[in-house]
Design an enzyme around this catalytic site. Structure first.
Site, PDB file in Angstrom:
ATOM      1  CE  LYS A  52      -4.216  -1.498   2.256  1.00 45.79           C
ATOM      2  NZ  LYS A  52      -4.842  -1.386   3.436  1.00 45.79           N
ATOM      3  N   GLY A  58       9.091  -5.933   8.485  1.00 45.71           N
ATOM      4  CA  GLY A  58       8.761  -7.227   8.383  1.00 45.71           C
ATOM      5  C   GLY A  58       8.504  -8.404   7.474  1.00 45.71           C
TER       6      GLY A  58
HETATM    7  P1  ADP Z   1       7.280  -5.176   4.641  1.00 46.57           P
HETATM    8  O1  ADP Z   1       6.658  -5.971   5.800  1.00 46.57           O
HETATM    9  O2  ADP Z   1       8.575  -5.794   4.360  1.00 46.57           O
HETATM   10  O3  ADP Z   1       7.222  -3.156   5.203  1.00 46.57           O
HETATM   11  P2  ADP Z   1       4.321  -4.533   3.250  1.00 46.57           P
HETATM   12  O4  ADP Z   1       3.918  -4.543   4.667  1.00 46.57           O
HETATM   13  O5  ADP Z   1       4.764  -3.425   2.431  1.00 46.57           O
HETATM   14  O6  ADP Z   1       6.405  -5.147   2.768  1.00 46.57           O
HETATM   15  O7  ADP Z   1       4.245  -5.700   2.119  1.00 46.57           O
HETATM   16  C1  ADP Z   1       4.483  -7.182   1.444  1.00 46.57           C
HETATM   17  C2  ADP Z   1       3.388  -7.052   1.148  1.00 46.57           C
HETATM   18  O8  ADP Z   1       2.891  -6.346   0.140  1.00 46.57           O
HETATM   19  C3  ADP Z   1       3.642  -8.762   0.764  1.00 46.57           C
HETATM   20  O9  ADP Z   1       2.325  -9.741   0.966  1.00 46.57           O
HETATM   21  C4  ADP Z   1       3.160  -8.718  -1.126  1.00 46.57           C
HETATM   22  O10 ADP Z   1       2.544  -9.889  -1.284  1.00 46.57           O
HETATM   23  C5  ADP Z   1       1.835  -7.767  -1.382  1.00 46.57           C
HETATM   24  N1  ADP Z   1       2.054  -7.276  -2.887  1.00 46.57           N
HETATM   25  C6  ADP Z   1       3.755  -6.284  -3.256  1.00 46.57           C
HETATM   26  N2  ADP Z   1       3.537  -6.465  -4.069  1.00 46.57           N
HETATM   27  C7  ADP Z   1       2.325  -6.665  -4.683  1.00 46.57           C
HETATM   28  C8  ADP Z   1       1.145  -6.728  -5.706  1.00 46.57           C
HETATM   29  N3  ADP Z   1       1.903  -6.115  -6.994  1.00 46.57           N
HETATM   30  N4  ADP Z   1       0.040  -7.285  -5.792  1.00 46.57           N
HETATM   31  C9  ADP Z   1      -0.269  -7.701  -4.665  1.00 46.57           C
HETATM   32  N5  ADP Z   1       0.777  -7.905  -3.656  1.00 46.57           N
HETATM   33  C10 ADP Z   1       2.175  -7.092  -3.509  1.00 46.57           C
HETATM   34 MG    MG Z   2       4.600  -5.834   6.373  1.00 49.34          MG
END
Ligand code: ADP
Ligand code: MG
Length: 395
Positions: free
Chosen positions: A193, A351
Site C-alpha cells: 500500500k 516485517g
Molecule cells: P514490509 O512488511 O516489508 O514493510 P509490506 O507489508 O509493505 O512490506 O508489503 C508486503 C506485502 O505486499 C506482501 O504481502 C506482498 O504480497 C504485497 N505485494 C507486493 N507487491 C504486490 C502486488 N503487485 N500485488 C499484490 N500484493 C503485493
Molecule cells: Mg508487512
C-alpha cells in the site's frame, strides 16, 4: 554509524548488586510449542551477558509471545523461552508463572510469564507498571520490535525506575539511522500500500539519490499518471497524493517507476492465476492484475544499485507469497546482498522483507537486517519511537 541519543544506554548505568528488569523481544514463532526461529532471543544475549558480567544480582527477563489478549493462554507461556535461555547462558535460569506475586527462585536469570497475559500491559495501566517496576532497581529496554508500542512494559515501567537502552536497540538505531549515509544512497521500496509507505517515501526523498519503487503501490502512481491498471491493487484515496509526489520537482527526479510489469488473470474456476505475461507499464490489459515488476525494471534497478554506497530496502517488489511473482524480489534481494562488504552498506527493514530474507537464508549477507517490522518502518519514516521517548527523563 553513530546516532545522537538523548537517552542513557546500558553502558551508562552501574549494575553491581542491582536487580534489573530487562524487557526483550520474546515474540518468537512457535510450531507445536517448538521455537522455529530464535533470532530475537539471540539478539538479547549481549545485554544479558553484559549485565551478568557487571554484577547484576538478578535479571528479570520480561516480554510477550503472540496475542493472548490479556488472559493466560498456556500455549503462549514463556516457559519455552526460559528453556532456550537455560541452554544458552552459563548461569541458572528459572521460569515463574507470573510477572509479580511469586517467591524469588534461586537463579540469577528469572524469566517472567508472558506480560500480555495481563490486561494492564496493553492498557499501559500505571498500577500494573508500578507492580512490574517494584521487582527491580533498574530497567533496560532491549525490545526493539516493540518500541513503537505504548504498553506498560515499554513506557510505563521507566516512569517508576531509572531506565536505559540495551545493545540490541542500540544496534538497530545505529543501523537504521540514515542521516549521514554515504552517497550515492538508494532506497528500494515495495509493499502493498502506498498509504503505509508514503511517510517513508517523503522522509527518505530528502536523503536519497534515487527511490526505486516496486510492489503494488506502483499502480497507484500509474493511475495518477492516467494509465489504466486493470485489476491491480490501487489505493484510491491516495491517487491525488501520488500525483503530487510526481509533480514535485525534487521528488519526481528521484522516483524510478518500473517500465514493465508482470501481469496475470485470476481464474475463478481453478482459483489460480493464469495467462501470466510481461507488459509495458502503460498497457496493462483489462481483467489483468499487476503482481510483480518486470525483467527490464529489474535490470534498470540493478544498474542504478551497482553505483550505490548505501542501500536501504523495504517491502517486497511483488506478490512474493506466490511463484513466479516473487522473482523480482528474490533477484533484487540477492543482488543487494552480493554488493554488501564491497564498501557498500546494505540495510533491510520491514516485517515481510525480513521473511523473504530469512526464507532465502540471506540474513547474514546484508550489513543489517532489522528484527523489528513496525518499529523499523517508523524509523525509516523519521518518526519517534514512544519507548525511547519514555527513557528521556533518565538522561
Ligand atoms: P514490509 O512488511 O516489508 O514493510 P509490506 O507489508 O509493505 O512490506 O508489503 C508486503 C506485502 O505486499 C506482501 O504481502 C506482498 O504480497 C504485497 N505485494 C507486493 N507487491 C504486490 C502486488 N503487485 N500485488 C499484490 N500484493 C503485493
Ligand atoms: Mg508487512
Amino acid at each position: 554509524m553513530v546516532v545522537k541519543l538523548n537517552v542513557k544506554t546500558i553502558r551508562d548505568f552501574d549494575f553491581n548488586n542491582k536487580k534489573v528488569l530487562l524487557r526483550i523481544d520474546m515474540d518468537v514463532p512457535l510450531d507445536n510449542g517448538v521455537i522455529v526461529d530464535d533470532t530475537r532471543l539471540r539478539a538479547s544475549l549481549d545485554s544479558i551477558n553484559y549485565l551478568l558480567d557487571n554484577g547484576a544480582s538478578v535479571i528479570f527477563l520480561l516480554g510477550h509471545i503472540g496475542r493472548p489478549g490479556g488472559k493466560p493462554v498456556p500455549e503462549l507461556s514463556t516457559k519455552v523461552v526460559a528453556d532456550w535461555f537455560s541452554s544458552h547462558l552459563s548461569v541458572p535460569v528459572a521460569h515463574v508463572d507470573s510477572c509479580f506475586d511469586f517467591s524469588l527462585p534461586d537463579a540469577r536469570v528469572v524469566v517472567l510469564e508472558n506480560v500480555r497475559f495481563f490486561q494492564g500491559e496493553k492498557a499501559n495501566d500505571p498500577v500494573f507498571s508500578e507492580k512490574l517496576a517494584s521487582l527491580a532497581d533498574l530497567y533496560v529496554n532491549d525490545a526493539f520490535a516493540t518500541c513503537h508500542r505504548s504498553h506498560a512494559s515499554m513506557v510505563g515501567v521507566p516512569s517508576f525506575i531509572p531506565g536505559c537502552l540495551g545493545f540490541n536497540v542500540l544496534k538497530e538505531l545505529e543501523n537504521l539511522s540514515l542521516d549521514d549515509a554515504e552517497k550515492p544512497f538508494i532506497a528500494v521500496l515495495g509493499g502493498a500500500k502506498l498509504s503505509t509507505k508514503l511517510p517513508v517515501i517523503i522522509n527518505l526523498s530528502s536523503k536519497v539519490d534515487y527511490l526505486l519503487v516496486g510492489g503494488a503501490m506502483i499502480f497507484t502512481f500509474y493511475k495518477a499518471l492516467g494509465f489504466s491498471v486493470g485489476d491491480s491493487l490501487v489505493d484510491d484515496d491516495f491517487i491525488a497524493k501520488a500525483k503530487s509526489l510526481l509533480d514535485d520537482p525534487v521528488i519526481s527526479k528521484k522516483i524510478v517507476l518500473p517500465s514493465d510489469v508482470v501481469v496475470s488473470s485470476f481464474d475463478e474456476f481453478s482459483s489460480s492465476f493464469s495467462n501470466t505475461r510481461v507488459v509495458s507499464y502503460d498497457s496493462i490489459p483489462d481483467g489483468f492484475k499487476g503482481l510483480d515488476i518486470g525483467p527490464e525494471a529489474v535490470n534498470k534497478f540493478k544498474s542504478l544499485l551497482s553505483f550505490a554506497k548505501t542501500i536501504v530496502w523495504n517491502g517486497p517488489l511483488g506478490y512474493v507469497e506466490a511463484e513466479p511473482f516473487d522473482k523480482a524480489t528474490v533477484s533484487i534481494a540477492e543482488f543487494i546482498a552480493s554488493l554488501t562488504n564491497n564498501g557498500v552498506r546494505t540495510v533491510v527493514g520491514g516485517g515481510d522483507s525480513l521473511k523473504v530474507v530469512n526464507k532465502l537464508g540471506l540474513a547474514s549477507a546484508f550489513t543489517h537486517v532489522s528484527t523489528g517490522g513496525g518499529a523499523s518502518l517508523l524509523l525509516l519514516q523519521g518518526s519517534e519511537l514512544v519507548a525511547l521517548k519514555a527513557l528521556e527523563k533518565w538522561n
